[in-house]
Design an enzyme around this catalytic site. Structure first.
Site, PDB file in Angstrom:
ATOM      1  N   LYS A   1       0.863  -1.242  -0.053  1.00 50.66           N
ATOM      2  CA  LYS A   1       0.140   0.092   0.050  1.00 50.66           C
ATOM      3  C   LYS A   1       0.782   1.239  -0.010  1.00 50.66           C
ATOM      4  CE  LYS A   1      -3.779   0.352   2.630  1.00 50.66           C
ATOM      5  NZ  LYS A   1      -4.807   0.286   3.776  1.00 50.66           N
TER       6      LYS A   1
HETATM    7  C1  E4P Z   1      -8.045   0.755   3.967  1.00 55.25           C
HETATM    8  O1  E4P Z   1      -7.278   0.234   3.534  1.00 55.25           O
HETATM    9  C2  E4P Z   1      -8.101   1.743   5.383  1.00 55.25           C
HETATM   10  O2  E4P Z   1      -7.279   0.773   6.222  1.00 55.25           O
HETATM   11  C3  E4P Z   1      -9.264   1.911   5.880  1.00 55.25           C
HETATM   12  O3  E4P Z   1     -10.438   1.482   4.899  1.00 55.25           O
HETATM   13  C4  E4P Z   1      -9.509   3.077   6.788  1.00 55.25           C
HETATM   14  O4  E4P Z   1     -10.685   3.252   7.457  1.00 55.25           O
HETATM   15  P1  E4P Z   1     -11.071   4.319   8.451  1.00 55.25           P
HETATM   16  O5  E4P Z   1     -11.298   5.638   7.654  1.00 55.25           O
HETATM   17  O6  E4P Z   1     -12.450   3.539   9.101  1.00 55.25           O
HETATM   18  O7  E4P Z   1      -9.947   4.334   9.286  1.00 55.25           O
END
Ligand code: E4P
Length: 215
Positions: A83
């Site tokens: 990522k």
């Molecule tokens: C995605 O890969 C992220 O880890 C995640 O969906 C972030 O979510 P949040 O906004 O609830 O922290």
């Protein structure tokens, strides 16, 4: 639509896996920090049983650093997807990693034009964060719709991974739009099973059956 769990909690991920409904996992530095375990060890454990992508985020914010972290992470297991945040340096890194055959999920996407650039750079996945847009009074799901249109206009193969999901309605909307993947907290995943009429209906079937046995 593929279902990913958005957590670094191995117990939760095992439970979803055992149900046979898990297609992959996303983690981020906040989720890993919450569990308090060694990052690479967690990734190794997840890759030993998850049949699908296990997303692991880099911490560098410069292109070279991201590339080097991405290479290290990708060596852990073939299921690792790196990522990378959607910043200029990030997209430079995507291009290089992609050239080496490493799959990248471009994360922290908040606009359709960011998603266009990520696809052009060669991202395998784009992660629009819809819940965080809803939090600031923007309709998060609108950007998923726009990304879907843009990607289909130009035949981009980048998969749309709807992230920052907060409730089942987000999952429903993502599926209606035709997003490739929804990643969600374990709590939201569990809610997808429930309907009060299912519980009432089952209780009624069982009590009617008991009546027959008494006749
Ligand atoms: C995605 O890969 C992220 O880890 C995640 O969906 C972030 O979510 P949040 O906004 O609830 O922290």
């Amino acid at each position: 639509m593929k279902i990913f769990l958005d957590t670094a909690n191995v117990k939760e991920i095992r439970e979803a896996h055992e149900l046979g409904l898990l297609d992959g996992v996303t983690t981020n530095p906040s989720l890993v920090s919450k569990e308090g375990h060694d990052f690479h060890e967690v990734l190794r454990e997840l890759c030993s049983f998850v049949n699908g992508p296990v997303n692991a985020e880099v911490l560098s914010v410069d292109g070279n650093g991201m590339v080097s972290e991405g290479r290290t992470l990708s060596k852990i297991h073939k299921n690792i997807v790196v990522k990378i945040p959607l910043i200029k340096e990030g997209l430079k890194a995507v291009k290089i990693l992609r050239g080496e055959g490493i799959r990248v999920n471009v994360t922290l996407c908040f606009s359709p034009t960011q998603a266009l650039l990520a696809a052009k750079a060669g991202a395998s996945y784009i992660s629009p964060f819809i819940g965080r847009l809803d939090d600031v009074s923007e309709v998060g799901m609108d950007i998923v719709r726009d990304i879907k249109t843009i990607y289909s206009n130009y035949g981009f193969k980048t998969e749309i991974l709807v992230a920052s999901i907060r409730h089942p309605l987000h999952v429903l909307e993502a599926a209606k739009i035709g997003a490739d993947i929804a990643t969600m907290p374990f709590e939201v995943f569990n809610k997808l099973f429930n309907h009060p009429l299912t519980d009432i209906g089952l209780a009624r079937f069982l009590s009617d059956w008991e009546k027959l046995k008494k006749k």
